[in-house]
Write an enzyme that holds these catalytic residues in place. Structure first.
Site, PDB file in Angstrom:
ATOM      1  CE  LYS A   3      -0.663  -0.725   4.984  1.00  0.00           C
ATOM      2  NZ  LYS A   3      -1.168   0.161   5.964  1.00  0.00           N
TER       3      LYS A   3
ATOM      4  CE1 TYR B 244      11.830  31.806   1.653  1.00  0.00           C
ATOM      5  CE2 TYR B 244      12.111  29.255   1.670  1.00  0.00           C
ATOM      6  CZ  TYR B 244      11.712  30.535   1.094  1.00  0.00           C
ATOM      7  OH  TYR B 244      11.051  30.763  -0.099  1.00  0.00           O
TER       8      TYR B 244
HETATM    9  C1  LIG Z   1      -3.667  -4.466   8.111  1.00  0.00           C
HETATM   10  C2  LIG Z   1      -2.109  -4.467   7.899  1.00  0.00           C
HETATM   11  N1  LIG Z   1      -1.332  -5.514   7.752  1.00  0.00           N
HETATM   12  C3  LIG Z   1      -0.049  -5.567   7.431  1.00  0.00           C
HETATM   13  C4  LIG Z   1       0.711  -4.279   7.436  1.00  0.00           C
HETATM   14  C5  LIG Z   1       2.260  -4.362   7.358  1.00  0.00           C
HETATM   15  O1  LIG Z   1       2.658  -3.809   8.343  1.00  0.00           O
HETATM   16  P1  LIG Z   1       4.352  -3.589   8.424  1.00  0.00           P
HETATM   17  O2  LIG Z   1       4.732  -2.812   7.434  1.00  0.00           O
HETATM   18  O3  LIG Z   1       4.538  -3.331   9.726  1.00  0.00           O
HETATM   19  O4  LIG Z   1       4.946  -5.128   8.374  1.00  0.00           O
HETATM   20  C6  LIG Z   1      -0.059  -2.995   7.689  1.00  0.00           C
HETATM   21  C7  LIG Z   1       0.702  -1.898   7.659  1.00  0.00           C
HETATM   22  O5  LIG Z   1       0.274  -0.932   8.047  1.00  0.00           O
HETATM   23  C8  LIG Z   1      -1.553  -3.222   7.689  1.00  0.00           C
HETATM   24  O6  LIG Z   1      -2.245  -2.125   8.024  1.00  0.00           O
END
Ligand SMILES: Cc1ncc(COP(=O)(O)O)c(C=O)c1O
Length: 380
Positions: free
Chosen positions: A49, A272
């Site tokens: 994601k 700045y």
């Molecule tokens: C539902 C879910 N599963 C897995 C993960 C993966 O987490 P990580 O990057 O800590 O392995 C996330 C990340 O936020 C998540 O929201």
């Protein structure tokens, strides 16, 4: 009236802003292999994601597909569709749930959906016979965010039973897997297992179970799960010594070319607010990278940039599109020279992990913030 001069054709554009994130996909695949081993062969739902934590969802997704991930997890429908448009064929799961209106689209594109609350169960049961989608029941085992509460399971069990033919998995998410004190994480595991039993007693026994993110895997909190769901470690980043011990390789370097260099006398102020005053004659290099790119403003006067094997301080305030680096007068620096702002060497002072520590934040925040206007260059 514009002058003749302004009507002249534009000169051919140079390459553009000389700022790039270089991502080594072979490292991503090797990190996946290390995590598959750490998870003792469990299937890996690779979390890509937020544009694969800033690394580029499609190229990284395809590399993970080649590397043997079981599936890819994203936050939203849009992110899932981006992967499909990019040619990814692996199972793709939407972690953030989906409104019933979007089910037909998810079905057409073969996207799986996490059920994050009881509100859409009836609508799903009406839609899925004609628009089949695989579901993952997300349980709130202690994250307190998305998920079906264990206490509401008895009441919604008939609706869950109706969805059983489409239910592929049951999942949870750890709130404290980075904490050396594992008591709460173990409580979440126990809650998860209790819910699995209740579902099983009602005849709901989906093939997949997954609760562990990166730190959950490193702390071996996967019990009898069939799958794990790592994100951060795939990019070679970790909050835990156990992660470094695995030999994870950070996959991303942020590199900016020097746009200008000038020699300045002692007393010159830079940027700045004039927060940096040259203590002696020196060179100031200006790089086309700023907070609009995701290079945090509060790294000014704190971070270093690497040039030809030397670490030099980032001085003055980081502005929207530029930052400035101080070099000694005898430094051999010229426009076009690359400077490394985020190093792929985890021990370097400007590694993503070290910079996150310096800022009191987590590595996730620094890579996810890398703007899409930064050119991504992939090594394979
Ligand atoms: C539902 C879910 N599963 C897995 C993960 C993966 O987490 P990580 O990057 O800590 O392995 C996330 C990340 O936020 C998540 O929201």
């Amino acid at each position: 009236m514009p002058s003749d001069q302004s009507l002249a054709p534009l000169p051919q554009l140079p390459e553009g802003r000389a700022l790039r994130a270089e991502i080594d996909l072979a490292k991503v695949r090797r990190n996946l292999k290390r995590i598959q081993d750490a998870a003792e062969g469990r299937g890996v739902w690779a979390v890509v994601k937020a544009n694969a934590y800033g690394h580029g969802a499609v190229p990284v997704g395809r590399a993970l597909e080649q590397g043997g991930a079981a599936g890819l997890a994203v936050s939203s429908l849009e992110e899932g569709l981006e992967l499909r448009e990019g040619g990814v064929r692996l199972p793709v799961m939407i972690l953030g749930g989906l409104r019933p209106e979007a089910i037909p689209l998810a079905s057409t594109h073969g996207l799986e959906v996490a059920v994050v609350g009881p509100e859409h169960l009836e609508a799903y049961a009406r839609l899925l016979p004609t628009h089949p989608v695989k579901l993952h029941l997300k349980l709130d085992t202690g994250m307190g965010r998305f998920g079906l509460l264990p206490s509401e399971l008895p009441e919604i069990m008939p609706s869950l039973k109706a969805l059983a033919p489409w239910t592929e998995g049951v999942m949870g998410h750890f709130a404290t897997s980075d904490d050396p004190d594992t008591r709460f994480a173990l409580r979440q595991r126990a809650t998860f297992e209790g819910c699995l039993e209740a579902l099983s007693d009602a005849g709901i026994r989906p093939p997949q179970r997954h609760h562990a993110n990166s730190d959950g895997i490193l702390r071996r909190l996967f019990s009898e799960d069939t799958h794990v769901r790592p994100g951060l470690v795939l990019y070679g980043l970790t909050n835990l010594p156990e992660g470094r011990a695995l030999g994870l390789e950070p996959a991303l370097e942020l590199v900016a070319e020097v746009a200008r260099v000038k020699a300045v006398p002692a007393g010159t102020t830079v940027g700045y607010g004039r927060t940096f005053v040259a203590p002696q004659p020196m060179k100031i290099a200006t790089l086309a990278c700023g907070y609009a790119d995701g290079y945090r403003r509060d790294l000014g006067n704190r971070a270093t940039a690497r040039h030809r094997g030397h670490a030099y301080p980032v001085v003055g305030r980081v502005s929207m599109d530029y930052l400035t680096v101080a070099l000694p007068l005898d430094a051999d620096a010229a426009p076009g020279d690359p400077m490394t702002l985020f190093s792929a060497d985890p021990e370097a002072p400007n590694s993503v992990e070290r910079l996150a520590q310096l800022l009191g934040t987590i590595p996730y925040e620094l890579t996810c913030a890398l703007h899409r206007r930064i050119a991504r260059r992939y090594l394979d």
